[in-house]
Write an enzyme that holds these catalytic residues in place. Structure first.
Site, PDB file in Angstrom:
ATOM      1  N   HIS A  53      68.385   6.691  59.420  1.00  0.00           N
ATOM      2  CA  HIS A  53      67.149   6.862  58.812  1.00  0.00           C
ATOM      3  C   HIS A  53      67.153   7.720  57.793  1.00  0.00           C
ATOM      4  CE1 HIS A  53      66.575  11.191  59.990  1.00  0.00           C
ATOM      5  NE2 HIS A  53      67.033  10.786  61.298  1.00  0.00           N
TER       6      HIS A  53
ATOM      7  N   CYS B 122      71.170  11.751  64.817  1.00  0.00           N
ATOM      8  CA  CYS B 122      70.896  10.715  63.949  1.00  0.00           C
ATOM      9  C   CYS B 122      72.041  10.638  62.675  1.00  0.00           C
ATOM     10  CB  CYS B 122      69.542  10.655  63.404  1.00  0.00           C
ATOM     11  SG  CYS B 122      68.291  10.428  64.737  1.00  0.00           S
TER      12      CYS B 122
END
Length: 166
Positions: free
Chosen positions: A125, A141
Site C-alpha cells: 500500500h 505490510c
C-alpha cells in the site's frame, strides 16, 4: 513457465520488482516490517513466501486517499491531518491485499497459531511521501511511495503472484 505480471519483494534490499515479461521489469524502493520477517499473527513482521493478490482497493481515487479497514474515509492525507491523527498507521492511495499460497507457512495455521497473511491484513500500500523508503518501518505490510503504488496497481490483477524473499 512464468506467468506475468509477477511481483518479487526482496526484504534485504527493501525492493519490489514488478516483472512484466522475461525482459521487462520495474524496480521500486519499499519499506517492510520493522520487526523483520515472520509469519505469525501479531508479530508485526512481513511474511515470506508465495502469495497472490486477492483484492485491490482504491482504483480511480486521488493520490493520498486515506483508507481504514480497506474503506476510503473521504479524507485526503495532508500535514494537518497527520498532526490531528499522530498515531494512525497511514494506508494511502491504493491497496493490494495479499493472500498466502503456502499452508502452514503463510496460509491458515501452524504449530504457533495463525500464520495466514490474508487474515493478518498484509497489504502492499501507499504511505505518506515523508516516510522513508529502503528502511524497514511498517507493521508487516509492504509500504510504497504513492506514485509507485499507483504504477504497480495499474499493471497487476487479482491473482497476480507476489513472492517475498528474505
Amino acid at each position: 513457465m512464468t506467468i506475468y505480471p509477477l511481483i518479487q519483494i526482496f526484504i534485504a534490499k527493501q525492493q519490489l520488482v514488478l516483472h512484466l515479461s522475461d525482459h521487462q521489469f520495474e524496480t521500486f524502493s519499499v519499506s517492510t516490517g520493522k520487526n523483520g520477517t515472520g509469519q505469525q499473527n501479531g508479530s508485526g513482521c512481513t511474511p515470506l513466501g508465495k502469495h497472490q493478490i486477492c483484492a485491490k482497493f482504491g482504483e480511480n481515487l486521488p493520490p493520498n486517499s486515506v483508507f481504514v479497514a480497506r474503506q476510503f474515509t473521504g479524507e485526503i492525507y495532508n500535514t494537518a491531518l497527520a498532526c490531528q491523527f499522530v498515531d494512525r498507521d497511514w494506508i494511502l492511495t491504493r491497496i493490494l491485499w495479499l493472500d498466502g499460497c503456502e499452508p502452514s507457512i503463510n496460509q491458515g495455521e501452524n504449530a504457533l497459531g495463525n500464520c495466514d497473511s490474508r487474515s493478518r491484513y498484509i497489504y502492499i500500500h501507499g504511505t505518506p511521501d515523508s516516510e522513508p523508503m529502503g528502511i524497514p518501518r511498517s507493521h508487516g505490510c509492504v509500504r510504497m511511495r504513492n506514485a509507485d503504488i499507483m504504477t504497480v496497481f495499474a499493471k497487476v490483477n487479482i491473482g497476480t503472484i507476489v513472492e517475498i524473499y528474505p
